[in-house]
Each structure stands twice: as structure tokens, then as C-alpha cells.
Design an enzyme around this catalytic site. Structure first.
Site, PDB file in Angstrom:
ATOM      1  CG  ASP A 106      32.315   0.141 -13.588  1.00  0.00           C
ATOM      2  OD1 ASP A 106      31.767  -0.312 -12.572  1.00  0.00           O
ATOM      3  OD2 ASP A 106      32.315  -0.435 -14.694  1.00  0.00           O
ATOM      4  CE  LYS A 137      31.009  -8.458 -11.390  1.00  0.00           C
ATOM      5  NZ  LYS A 137      31.500  -7.470 -12.354  1.00  0.00           N
ATOM      6  CE1 TYR A 146      32.433  -6.522 -20.146  1.00  0.00           C
ATOM      7  CE2 TYR A 146      31.827  -6.808 -17.839  1.00  0.00           C
ATOM      8  CZ  TYR A 146      31.530  -6.941 -19.186  1.00  0.00           C
ATOM      9  OH  TYR A 146      30.338  -7.505 -19.568  1.00  0.00           O
TER      10      TYR A 146
HETATM   11  C1  LIG Z   1      30.883  -7.019 -13.661  1.00  0.00           C
HETATM   12  C2  LIG Z   1      31.178  -5.618 -14.034  1.00  0.00           C
HETATM   13  C3  LIG Z   1      30.291  -4.856 -14.798  1.00  0.00           C
HETATM   14  C4  LIG Z   1      29.044  -5.434 -15.405  1.00  0.00           C
HETATM   15  O1  LIG Z   1      28.135  -5.846 -14.445  1.00  0.00           O
HETATM   16  P1  LIG Z   1      27.007  -6.917 -14.867  1.00  0.00           P
HETATM   17  O2  LIG Z   1      26.144  -7.000 -13.658  1.00  0.00           O
HETATM   18  O3  LIG Z   1      27.737  -8.177 -15.197  1.00  0.00           O
HETATM   19  O4  LIG Z   1      26.293  -6.356 -16.048  1.00  0.00           O
HETATM   20  C5  LIG Z   1      30.579  -3.527 -15.016  1.00  0.00           C
HETATM   21  N1  LIG Z   1      31.700  -2.978 -14.514  1.00  0.00           N
HETATM   22  C6  LIG Z   1      32.580  -3.673 -13.787  1.00  0.00           C
HETATM   23  C7  LIG Z   1      33.781  -2.994 -13.233  1.00  0.00           C
HETATM   24  C8  LIG Z   1      32.362  -5.016 -13.535  1.00  0.00           C
HETATM   25  O5  LIG Z   1      33.270  -5.718 -12.851  1.00  0.00           O
END
Ligand SMILES: *Cc1c(COP(=O)(O)O)cnc(C)c1O
Length: 430
Positions: free
Chosen positions: A239, A267, A144
Site C-alpha cells: 500500500d 494521495k 491503515y
Molecule cells: C490515506 C490512505 C489510504 C486510504 O486512502 P483514501 O483515499 O483516504 O481512501 C489507504 N492506505 C494508506 C496507506 C493511506 O495513507
């Protein structure tokens, strides 16, 4: 049924919010019971509006790595708030935060602060396309990367075919610019590069997948991605919105000794406030406006309160032994859960990297999204509901990770293992 106040609150919220929530997983749709509404949280504990206390393994999806309402983070927020909450003009704290990120990640020389992981990844993709002057993005099924159009896609019919939208409202022609391959499949990555040679702007990966539950990379996988990108002049985007500052100060890149070209953070780095970032080498970051032609902006980017919380959180994480403590708490929990499952004769596969882990109900190894989907979701749902009854708040979905924080004490872990013993037992009894 869940307690009345939360149930009532959910029903009332549904009158004004689609699905009763502001982010889908909060609706507990993955576990067939109503959600708990939260009143407050402190340390490793979270409290719902019915007065129930839970040991929290969601931790705002990992953001609360130092625990809820940490006094140092609260103080930083209060001090910042008193000086004004937003200026739309630069502040010293933004430079301090960028400097911390540059110090932590070998692959990062400059940083752009944004407000969400979604924004960070969206901008990283735009930057990679501008830098390489190519359009295609490769991503992995089950990873994601936020909710931007290019990344809400699923695999097409064949291996390495163009992707199709996975959400209504995403135009097919945009989805076609993304190629989705299975995670941990070295052959699929090589095939995708063969088929789309010369057209790939970037490979976008969670270096440790943590949005299909936790799935670590198999030996050599990340290095293969690195090599494939180098050979085809594509960029490697990691990411690290979950793994950055969690698996090590320098994230998964430090742990696995692989350098990404662009890194996305979120996060944890916001310390529970909306702060996220992307970072890369100078030659890549120089393309970003106002230095370069790639446009990106944000009214609340580098917001003073979020930046204060971020600096305070990252400061706590520089204290010695933080990562050893996270590792030992999580290892204790993993061993206890495995033991409890064995005692109840429930087959599970527990994947763990540092302080993130998943307990999959399956007899097999879990190495990609197809494996995750073949696990016993019914057993997970029962386990989740039982654990909640025992005062343990796990992520309300079989596709999400458990997050251990610095606030989890040995007693918390032991209590969790006790609860798991009973909960695994209940799965067979039912
Ligand atoms: C949570 C998450 C996102 C998105 O971050 P938001 O602050 O919710 O927009 C993108 N990449 C990864 C791996 C995530 O866990």
C-alpha cells in the site's frame, strides 16, 4: 479557545454532519481543541476562515507534494473542466496516466484507475484472493489501508490469531479472514505463515508505515515479507498510497529495492483531486473485469479533471532534483526539530524517511504501533497547540505524519524550527 469563526463553523457543521466533519481526524479529536476551518491555500501556506496563516505540514495528508494551488496543476484542471467534467467513457488522459505509473514502477505493467485509496486497496485484496484462490489477508497493527470491512480490524487475543473488528458494523466473520501482526516483527510474520500455511492470499503492508506516525521498516523486514509470500504462493501487496511518488518516483519499492506483486497508489497521484490506482503484473491484472472475472467499476474512475491534475502533478515530479530538494528540506527540518527539543530538554524520537517524518515524545526508539502508543501523547497535544499558535499547522494527531512539500522554502523550515524552540519550551513551563 480557538478563534470564533472556526469554532462557530464547527458548531454549525455539527448540526448537519456527524461530528461536524466528513472524515474523522478533521475534527481535531486527537488534540482536545476545535478544528480550524480552511478558506484557501497556496504553496506551503494554508489560511483559515479567521484569516490566520499557517505553514502547512498536512498538505491534504501528503497529496499536495508540489504545494497548494500549483499554477501548472490549476491550469490542467481548468483546461480539462472546460471540455466537460465527466463522460463515463474512456479518454486519452487515462492512458497517459497509466503509462506514467507503469514507467515509474518496475513491478507494474497494467493499471486500474479508481477514485480513492480505500477503493484501490479493497480491489487489490479481491484481486489477490482471486489470483491465489485463497482467503486470508495478513496486515500489520497500526497500518491503515482505508475503510473497507476486511481492513478495519485489530489483532485478536494471541499472536497470529484471527482479527476482530475495529469498527462497529464490521461483521466478525469478515474480520476473521484477516490476521493482524505487529509491524517490524519478523518472528510474528514467520509464525503467522506457519500457522496459516497454504491459506494466505496476501500480505498487505505499508512499506514505510505512515499512519501510526512514520515508522520505517527495520533491516530485512520487507525482504522477509517478500520471501514468506514467495514460499507460500501468497501475493505481496504494498500500500504505497502515501509512499508512492513521494519517497522516490517508484515509491518505497525503488528505495528499498523490493518488488511488490500489487501496488496501491493514491494521495499524491491525484494531485489533490480524487484519483487513485492499483497496478501489478499483466497476469494479475488480467483477472480484472472486463478482461477477467474479478469485478470492479466506478462512475468517476479516471475522471477527466482528476486525471488532468494527476498528469500535471506527476509531470512536475519528473523534473530533476525534486526528490533531492524534498530530502534536503526534510533533513533540515528534522535536524532543527531535534536540536530544538534537545535545547528544551524534551526527549523525542524523530523518525524520517525522505519527506515524511514524525516527532514522537519518547526516550525510546519507535518501531511499531505498541511503541507509538507508549509515547507521551499529552506532550504532543501541547506541542501541537503551541505550534498552531505560532502559525505552524501539524497533523492534529500523534498518530499522523508530517509531510514536507516542494513548496516549503528554507525560510519556511527555519520559521518552523524557531516555532518549535518556543513550543518545546512551553511544554516544560506548563
Ligand atoms: C490515506 C490512505 C489510504 C486510504 O486512502 P483514501 O483515499 O483516504 O481512501 C489507504 N492506505 C494508506 C496507506 C493511506 O495513507
Amino acid at each position: 479557545m480557538r478563534d470564533t469563526k472556526s469554532a462557530e463553523a464547527f458548531s454549525e457543521a455539527g448540526n448537519f454532519l456527524p461530528g461536524g466533519v466528513n472524515s474523522p481526524v478533521r475534527a481535531f479529536g486527537g488534540v482536545d481543541i476545535g478544528p480550524i476551518f480552511i478558506e484557501r491555500a497556496s504553496g506551503s501556506k494554508i489560511y483559515d476562515i479567521d484569516g490566520n496563516e499557517y505553514t502547512d505540514y498536512v498538505g491534504s495528508w501528503g497529496a499536495m507534494i508540489v504545494g497548494h494551488a500549483h499554477p501548472k496543476v490549476l491550469k490542467a484542471i481548468q483546461t480539462a473542466a472546460q471540455k466537460g467534467t465527466s463522460f463515463g467513457a474512456p479518454t486519452l488522459a487515462e492512458t497517459e496516466l497509466a503509462e506514467r505509473i507503469v514507467a515509474a514502477f518496475d513491478s507494474i505493467e497494467k493499471v486500474r484507475l479508481v477514485s480513492s485509496g480505500t477503493e484501490a486497496v479493497m480491489t487489490a485484496v479481491r484481486l489477490a484472493r482471486a489470483y491465489t484462490k485463497k482467503d486470508l489477508i495478513i496486515k500489520m497493527a497500526g497500518c491503515y489501508h482505508g475503510h473497507s470491512d476486511s481492513l478495519l480490524v485489530a489483532a485478536g487475543s494471541g499472536l497470529a490469531e484471527a482479527a476482530i473488528p475495529s469498527s462497529a458494523g464490521v461483521p466478525g466473520p469478515i474480520a476473521k479472514l484477516t490476521v493482524v501482526i505487529p509491524y517490524n516483527d519478523i518472528d510474528a510474520a514467520e509464525t503467522a505463515f506457519r500457522i496459516h500455511k497454504g491459506k494466505i492470499a496476501a500480505v498487505l503492508a505499508e512499506p514505510v508505515a505512515a499512519n501510526m506516525g512514520v515508522v520505517p521498516p527495520v533491516d530485512g523486514y520487507l525482504q522477509t515479507l517478500r520471501n514468506l509470500c514467495d514460499a507460500d504462493d501468497a501475493l505481496l501487496i504494498f500500500d504505497e498510497v502515501i509512499t508512492g511518488f513521494r519517497l522516490a518516483p517508484g515509491g518505497a519499492q525503488q528505495l528499498f529495492n523490493i518488488k511488490a506483486d500489487i501496488t496501491c497508489l493514491g494521495k499524491i497521484m491525484g494531485g489533490g483531486l480524487p484519483a487513485a490506482a492499483l497496478g501489478a503484473r499483466v497476469d494479475i491484472m488480467a483477472l480484472l473485469a472486463p478482461a477477467g472475472p474479478v469485478y470492479q467499476a466506478g462512475t468517476l474512475s479516471g475522471n477527466p479533471i482528476a486525471t488532468a491534475a494527476a498528469n500535471a502533478t506527476l509531470d512536475i515530479l519528473t523534473k530533476q532534483d525534486c526528490y533531492q530538494k524534498l530530502e534536503s528540506s526534510a533533513a533540515l527540518l528534522q535536524a532543527g526539530l531535534a536540536d530544538a527539543a534537545r535545547g528544551a530538554n524534551i526527549p523525542v524520537a524523530i523518525n524520517r524517511v525522505g519527506s515524511i517524518m514524525s516527532c514522537f515524545f519518547t526516550e525510546r526508539k519507535v518501531r511499531n504501533f505498541a511503541d507509538v502508543r507508549s509515547t507521551n501523547i499529552k506532550q504532543f497535544k501541547k506541542f501541537f497547540a503551541e505550534m498552531l499558535e505560532h502559525g505552524i499547522y501539524l497533523a492534529p494527531s500523534a498518530y499522523e505524519a508530517m509531510f514536507v512539500s516542494l513548496a516549503h522554502s528554507q525560510q519556511d523550515i527555519e520559521k518552523t524550527i524557531e516555532a518549535a524552540k518556543n513550543s518545546f519550551q512551553m511544554i516544560i513551563d506548563k
